[in-house]
Design a protein around this motif. Sequence first.
Motif, PDB file in Angstrom:
ATOM      1  N   THR A 131       0.839  -1.382   0.159  1.00  0.00           N
ATOM      2  CA  THR A 131      -0.116   0.110   0.111  1.00  0.00           C
ATOM      3  C   THR A 131       0.803   1.232  -0.028  1.00  0.00           C
ATOM      4  O   THR A 131       0.417   2.411  -0.396  1.00  0.00           O
ATOM      5  CB  THR A 131      -1.198   0.037   1.094  1.00  0.00           C
ATOM      6  OG1 THR A 131      -0.217  -0.020   2.325  1.00  0.00           O
ATOM      7  CG2 THR A 131      -1.966  -1.278   1.068  1.00  0.00           C
ATOM      8  N   LEU A 174       0.833   3.103  -3.379  1.00  0.00           N
ATOM      9  CA  LEU A 174      -0.466   3.758  -3.567  1.00  0.00           C
ATOM     10  C   LEU A 174      -0.679   5.062  -2.798  1.00  0.00           C
ATOM     11  O   LEU A 174      -1.306   5.901  -3.362  1.00  0.00           O
ATOM     12  CB  LEU A 174      -1.654   2.694  -3.324  1.00  0.00           C
ATOM     13  CG  LEU A 174      -1.726   1.603  -4.178  1.00  0.00           C
ATOM     14  CD1 LEU A 174      -2.773   0.304  -3.548  1.00  0.00           C
ATOM     15  CD2 LEU A 174      -1.873   1.891  -5.478  1.00  0.00           C
ATOM     16  N   SER A 221       1.417   7.741  -3.993  1.00  0.00           N
ATOM     17  CA  SER A 221       0.873   8.274  -5.482  1.00  0.00           C
ATOM     18  C   SER A 221      -0.380   9.062  -5.103  1.00  0.00           C
ATOM     19  O   SER A 221      -0.603  10.014  -5.800  1.00  0.00           O
ATOM     20  CB  SER A 221       0.697   7.023  -6.284  1.00  0.00           C
ATOM     21  OG  SER A 221      -0.313   7.341  -7.407  1.00  0.00           O
ATOM     22  N   TYR A 226      -6.724   6.942   0.578  1.00  0.00           N
ATOM     23  CA  TYR A 226      -5.156   6.618   0.713  1.00  0.00           C
ATOM     24  C   TYR A 226      -4.497   7.787   1.716  1.00  0.00           C
ATOM     25  O   TYR A 226      -3.491   7.325   2.045  1.00  0.00           O
ATOM     26  CB  TYR A 226      -4.354   6.574  -0.377  1.00  0.00           C
ATOM     27  CG  TYR A 226      -4.986   5.285  -1.455  1.00  0.00           C
ATOM     28  CD1 TYR A 226      -4.643   3.974  -1.148  1.00  0.00           C
ATOM     29  CD2 TYR A 226      -5.739   5.604  -2.564  1.00  0.00           C
ATOM     30  CE1 TYR A 226      -4.949   2.813  -1.775  1.00  0.00           C
ATOM     31  CE2 TYR A 226      -6.190   4.520  -3.170  1.00  0.00           C
ATOM     32  CZ  TYR A 226      -5.866   3.180  -2.936  1.00  0.00           C
ATOM     33  OH  TYR A 226      -6.513   2.183  -3.499  1.00  0.00           O
TER      34      TYR A 226
END
Length: 185
Positions: A52, A55, A58, A111
């Motif tokens: 993760t 992610l 990002s 996220y």
Amino acid sequence: MDTVAEIAVEVLKFVTPALFGLLGIKLVLDHQRKKDRQGQFDKIATTTLKETLPLRLSAYERVILFLERIKPPQLVGRVAPHPEQTPAQYQLALIASIREEFEHNIAQQVYISHQAWVGVMLARDETIAMLRAICQAMPEGASVRQYQEAILKHCNDPKDIPSYKAIFMLKGEVSRILIPQAQAQ
């Protein structure tokens, strides 16, 4: 009667150590099972973090890019006015661009922290409010060019740009995410 008591004492001499031995074995096995479960949990947590982290990073990058793109000076440079457009119409085009950018990045909230997402929404709302306030302060008959110049003048100091605080907060969160990762290696 004495023989029953003697037999009971003799039995207890053998049974008591056996019970303590069984209890000890049970405690050791319980501890080992707990340790194994914790090891499995740690392994899953480490694997999840490794999967993760890219992610999450990002998402932070995309949200910071969003905040950069909605800075009024960048908006003015990116959203070209149409001929014969009034400042009010151009303001609506700028706000539409902000909303479109936001909708394009809305899934990134999964996220990043809740606090960071609230900061992003606040920056978006404050930027829209700033554009509206500058437009409302324009004199009657002002051109879009004058409106653009007023926006740029208002944003001379980066600290007057709503995205500034949100970007600063996001960079701090990314640092807190990366520092433990660097120490783990």
